[in-house]
Design an enzyme around this catalytic site. Sequence first.
Site, PDB file in Angstrom:
ATOM      1  N   GLN A   1     -11.286  -1.730  11.431  1.00 39.16           N
ATOM      2  CA  GLN A   1     -11.298  -0.413  10.766  1.00 39.16           C
ATOM      3  C   GLN A   1     -10.002  -0.173   9.998  1.00 39.16           C
ATOM      4  O   GLN A   1     -10.016   0.343   8.880  1.00 39.16           O
ATOM      5  CB  GLN A   1     -11.517   0.699  11.797  1.00 39.16           C
ATOM      6  CG  GLN A   1     -11.520   2.083  11.156  1.00 39.16           C
ATOM      7  CD  GLN A   1     -12.143   3.140  12.038  1.00 39.16           C
ATOM      8  OE1 GLN A   1     -13.293   3.028  12.448  1.00 39.16           O
ATOM      9  NE2 GLN A   1     -11.369   4.167  12.349  1.00 39.16           N
ATOM     10  N   GLU A   2      -8.859  -0.550  10.604  1.00 38.12           N
ATOM     11  CA  GLU A   2      -7.583  -0.343   9.913  1.00 38.12           C
ATOM     12  C   GLU A   2      -7.532  -1.189   8.634  1.00 38.12           C
ATOM     13  O   GLU A   2      -7.113  -0.722   7.574  1.00 38.12           O
ATOM     14  CB  GLU A   2      -6.401  -0.704  10.820  1.00 38.12           C
ATOM     15  CG  GLU A   2      -5.065  -0.400  10.134  1.00 38.12           C
ATOM     16  CD  GLU A   2      -3.858  -0.994  10.851  1.00 38.12           C
ATOM     17  OE1 GLU A   2      -4.036  -1.846  11.754  1.00 38.12           O
ATOM     18  OE2 GLU A   2      -2.731  -0.629  10.487  1.00 38.12           O
ATOM     19  N   ARG A   3      -7.994  -2.428   8.740  1.00 34.42           N
ATOM     20  CA  ARG A   3      -7.937  -3.304   7.556  1.00 34.42           C
ATOM     21  C   ARG A   3      -8.923  -2.853   6.483  1.00 34.42           C
ATOM     22  O   ARG A   3      -8.625  -2.940   5.283  1.00 34.42           O
ATOM     23  CB  ARG A   3      -8.148  -4.761   7.978  1.00 34.42           C
ATOM     24  CG  ARG A   3      -6.918  -5.239   8.743  1.00 34.42           C
ATOM     25  CD  ARG A   3      -6.893  -6.644   9.187  1.00 34.42           C
ATOM     26  NE  ARG A   3      -5.583  -6.884   9.818  1.00 34.42           N
ATOM     27  CZ  ARG A   3      -5.324  -7.816  10.696  1.00 34.42           C
ATOM     28  NH1 ARG A   3      -6.264  -8.651  11.062  1.00 34.42           N
ATOM     29  NH2 ARG A   3      -4.108  -7.950  11.199  1.00 34.42           N
TER      30      ARG A   3
ATOM     31  N   GLN B   1      -6.590  -6.615 -29.310  1.00 36.70           N
ATOM     32  CA  GLN B   1      -7.592  -7.368 -28.544  1.00 36.70           C
ATOM     33  C   GLN B   1      -7.067  -7.749 -27.157  1.00 36.70           C
ATOM     34  O   GLN B   1      -7.819  -7.753 -26.176  1.00 36.70           O
ATOM     35  CB  GLN B   1      -8.022  -8.624 -29.308  1.00 36.70           C
ATOM     36  CG  GLN B   1      -9.217  -9.313 -28.663  1.00 36.70           C
ATOM     37  CD  GLN B   1      -9.607 -10.588 -29.379  1.00 36.70           C
ATOM     38  OE1 GLN B   1      -8.802 -11.505 -29.510  1.00 36.70           O
ATOM     39  NE2 GLN B   1     -10.842 -10.656 -29.840  1.00 36.70           N
TER      40      GLN B   1
ATOM     41  N   GLN C   1       2.314  -3.274 -17.284  1.00 37.30           N
ATOM     42  CA  GLN C   1       2.687  -4.061 -18.472  1.00 37.30           C
ATOM     43  C   GLN C   1       2.151  -3.400 -19.746  1.00 37.30           C
ATOM     44  O   GLN C   1       2.854  -3.348 -20.771  1.00 37.30           O
ATOM     45  CB  GLN C   1       2.125  -5.484 -18.344  1.00 37.30           C
ATOM     46  CG  GLN C   1       2.588  -6.446 -19.425  1.00 37.30           C
ATOM     47  CD  GLN C   1       4.062  -6.850 -19.270  1.00 37.30           C
ATOM     48  OE1 GLN C   1       4.633  -6.727 -18.194  1.00 37.30           O
ATOM     49  NE2 GLN C   1       4.672  -7.306 -20.351  1.00 37.30           N
ATOM     50  N   LEU C   2       0.944  -2.868 -19.665  1.00 41.42           N
ATOM     51  CA  LEU C   2       0.349  -2.219 -20.838  1.00 41.42           C
ATOM     52  C   LEU C   2       1.064  -0.917 -21.191  1.00 41.42           C
ATOM     53  O   LEU C   2       0.921  -0.405 -22.298  1.00 41.42           O
ATOM     54  CB  LEU C   2      -1.146  -1.960 -20.602  1.00 41.42           C
ATOM     55  CG  LEU C   2      -2.030  -3.217 -20.574  1.00 41.42           C
ATOM     56  CD1 LEU C   2      -3.458  -2.846 -20.185  1.00 41.42           C
ATOM     57  CD2 LEU C   2      -2.003  -3.948 -21.914  1.00 41.42           C
TER      58      LEU C   2
ATOM     59  N   GLY D   1      -0.812  -6.435   8.495  1.00 48.52           N
ATOM     60  CA  GLY D   1      -0.944  -7.890   8.481  1.00 48.52           C
ATOM     61  C   GLY D   1      -0.786  -8.400   7.063  1.00 48.52           C
ATOM     62  O   GLY D   1      -1.448  -7.914   6.147  1.00 48.52           O
ATOM     63  N   THR D   2       0.142  -9.348   6.884  1.00 48.44           N
ATOM     64  CA  THR D   2       0.424  -9.849   5.528  1.00 48.44           C
ATOM     65  C   THR D   2      -0.780 -10.627   4.968  1.00 48.44           C
ATOM     66  O   THR D   2      -1.668 -11.061   5.719  1.00 48.44           O
ATOM     67  CB  THR D   2       1.644 -10.790   5.517  1.00 48.44           C
ATOM     68  OG1 THR D   2       1.338 -11.948   6.310  1.00 48.44           O
ATOM     69  CG2 THR D   2       2.893 -10.100   6.059  1.00 48.44           C
TER      70      THR D   2
HETATM   71  C1  LIG Z   1       5.983   0.633   5.351  1.00 48.59           C
HETATM   72  C2  LIG Z   1       5.545  -0.138   6.580  1.00 48.59           C
HETATM   73  C3  LIG Z   1       4.790   0.505   7.543  1.00 48.59           C
HETATM   74  C4  LIG Z   1       4.402  -0.173   8.694  1.00 48.59           C
HETATM   75  N1  LIG Z   1       3.651   0.490   9.632  1.00 48.59           N
HETATM   76  C5  LIG Z   1       3.329  -0.135  10.772  1.00 48.59           C
HETATM   77  C6  LIG Z   1       2.584   0.560  11.797  1.00 48.59           C
HETATM   78  O1  LIG Z   1       2.233   1.729  11.644  1.00 48.59           O
HETATM   79  N2  LIG Z   1       2.280  -0.109  12.937  1.00 48.59           N
HETATM   80  C7  LIG Z   1       2.657  -1.403  13.126  1.00 48.59           C
HETATM   81  O2  LIG Z   1       2.352  -1.974  14.188  1.00 48.59           O
HETATM   82  N3  LIG Z   1       3.357  -2.086  12.179  1.00 48.59           N
HETATM   83  C8  LIG Z   1       3.694  -1.480  11.018  1.00 48.59           C
HETATM   84  N4  LIG Z   1       4.408  -2.171  10.046  1.00 48.59           N
HETATM   85  C9  LIG Z   1       4.799  -3.547  10.315  1.00 48.59           C
HETATM   86  C10 LIG Z   1       3.938  -4.540   9.525  1.00 48.59           C
HETATM   87  O3  LIG Z   1       2.649  -4.651  10.081  1.00 48.59           O
HETATM   88  C11 LIG Z   1       4.679  -5.894   9.511  1.00 48.59           C
HETATM   89  O4  LIG Z   1       5.833  -5.728   8.686  1.00 48.59           O
HETATM   90  C12 LIG Z   1       3.800  -7.014   8.962  1.00 48.59           C
HETATM   91  O5  LIG Z   1       2.725  -7.302   9.841  1.00 48.59           O
HETATM   92  C13 LIG Z   1       4.610  -8.302   8.748  1.00 48.59           C
HETATM   93  O6  LIG Z   1       5.315  -8.636   9.891  1.00 48.59           O
HETATM   94  P1  LIG Z   1       6.904  -8.905   9.800  1.00 48.59           P
HETATM   95  O7  LIG Z   1       7.519  -7.816   9.001  1.00 48.59           O
HETATM   96  O8  LIG Z   1       7.387  -9.128  11.191  1.00 48.59           O
HETATM   97  O9  LIG Z   1       7.031 -10.209   8.929  1.00 48.59           O
HETATM   98  P2  LIG Z   1       7.151 -11.705   9.465  1.00 48.59           P
HETATM   99  O10 LIG Z   1       6.088 -11.966  10.483  1.00 48.59           O
HETATM  100  O11 LIG Z   1       8.559 -11.987   9.841  1.00 48.59           O
HETATM  101  O12 LIG Z   1       6.771 -12.483   8.129  1.00 48.59           O
HETATM  102  C14 LIG Z   1       7.709 -12.901   7.155  1.00 48.59           C
HETATM  103  C15 LIG Z   1       6.987 -13.810   6.169  1.00 48.59           C
HETATM  104  O13 LIG Z   1       6.475 -14.961   6.853  1.00 48.59           O
HETATM  105  C16 LIG Z   1       5.087 -15.067   6.639  1.00 48.59           C
HETATM  106  N5  LIG Z   1       4.417 -15.577   7.843  1.00 48.59           N
HETATM  107  C17 LIG Z   1       4.563 -15.139   9.119  1.00 48.59           C
HETATM  108  N6  LIG Z   1       3.748 -15.820   9.939  1.00 48.59           N
HETATM  109  C18 LIG Z   1       3.074 -16.717   9.155  1.00 48.59           C
HETATM  110  C19 LIG Z   1       2.086 -17.715   9.406  1.00 48.59           C
HETATM  111  N7  LIG Z   1       1.585 -17.928  10.643  1.00 48.59           N
HETATM  112  N8  LIG Z   1       1.628 -18.458   8.386  1.00 48.59           N
HETATM  113  C20 LIG Z   1       2.107 -18.245   7.134  1.00 48.59           C
HETATM  114  N9  LIG Z   1       3.040 -17.309   6.815  1.00 48.59           N
HETATM  115  C21 LIG Z   1       3.509 -16.573   7.819  1.00 48.59           C
HETATM  116  C22 LIG Z   1       4.610 -13.656   6.336  1.00 48.59           C
HETATM  117  O14 LIG Z   1       3.391 -13.666   5.633  1.00 48.59           O
HETATM  118  C23 LIG Z   1       5.763 -13.142   5.508  1.00 48.59           C
HETATM  119  O15 LIG Z   1       5.631 -13.573   4.175  1.00 48.59           O
HETATM  120  C24 LIG Z   1       4.790  -1.522   8.880  1.00 48.59           C
HETATM  121  C25 LIG Z   1       5.541  -2.158   7.881  1.00 48.59           C
HETATM  122  C26 LIG Z   1       5.912  -1.495   6.743  1.00 48.59           C
HETATM  123  C27 LIG Z   1       6.713  -2.226   5.680  1.00 48.59           C
END
Ligand SMILES: Cc1cc2nc3c(=O)[nH]c(=O)nc-3n(C[C@H](O)[C@H](O)[C@H](O)COP(=O)(O)OP(=O)(O)OC[C@H]3O[C@@H](n4cnc5c(N)ncnc54)[C@H](O)[C@@H]3O)c2cc1C
Length: 138
Positions: free
Chosen positions: A2-4, A40, A97-98, A125-126
């Site tokens: 749901q969050e995602r 264009q 950019q536009l 989650g990234t």
């Molecule tokens: C504005 C903001 C609000 C947020 N709110 C919340 C919240 O409400 N609740 C909560 O729980 N969290 C929250 N977060 C935390 C957010 O979920 C994490 O920042 C995010 O999941 C990334 O984790 P990290 O910052 O520890 O990065 P890291 O895990 O240190 O990652 C650093 C880099 O390494 C890459 N990486 C890490 N592991 C792997 C892998 N296995 N394979 C390939 N690449 C990898 C990542 O993609 C990234 O590019 C928030 C963050 C921000 C910036």
Amino acid sequence: PQERLQIAISGQAGAQRAFDEAVKFTKDRKAFRQTVFDFQNTRFTLANLKAKLQAGWAHLDWCTARHLQGELTAAEASAAKLFHTELQWEVCDAALQLHGGAGYMNEYPIARLWRDARVQRIYGGTSEIMKEVVARSL
Ligand SMILES: Cc1cc2nc3c(=O)[nH]c(=O)nc-3n(C[C@H](O)[C@H](O)[C@H](O)COP(=O)(O)OP(=O)(O)OC[C@H]3O[C@@H](n4cnc5c(N)ncnc54)[C@H](O)[C@@H]3O)c2cc1C
């Protein structure tokens, strides 16, 4: 899931707003005795983005329906977050950019839309982790 899904929906909405801002701005802005919209390159860029946005809305309808039935899987929700937040970034960057130099100024909504789009590929989650989740389901 749901969050995602919620982040995916806000990504699509942010992308749509950025697109709408770009259409409005380019129809108003003049360069070389025509509007920027008349080039264009502008029209093809916007047409490409429009096609992706159209597909994106249909995909979100599918995801939402599955979620309401309790059937949206973690991998599907992760794919949705990955797709729509990457689309948001693509659309916001192209829309900025536009706008030319105006796009970098806070007076124009696109500057904030672009800045806010960046974090969407990180929190919840990234994008790299989304790819991991999807790949594990294959
Ligand atoms: C504005 C903001 C609000 C947020 N709110 C919340 C919240 O409400 N609740 C909560 O729980 N969290 C929250 N977060 C935390 C957010 O979920 C994490 O920042 C995010 O999941 C990334 O984790 P990290 O910052 O520890 O990065 P890291 O895990 O240190 O990652 C650093 C880099 O390494 C890459 N990486 C890490 N592991 C792997 C892998 N296995 N394979 C390939 N690449 C990898 C990542 O993609 C990234 O590019 C928030 C963050 C921000 C910036």
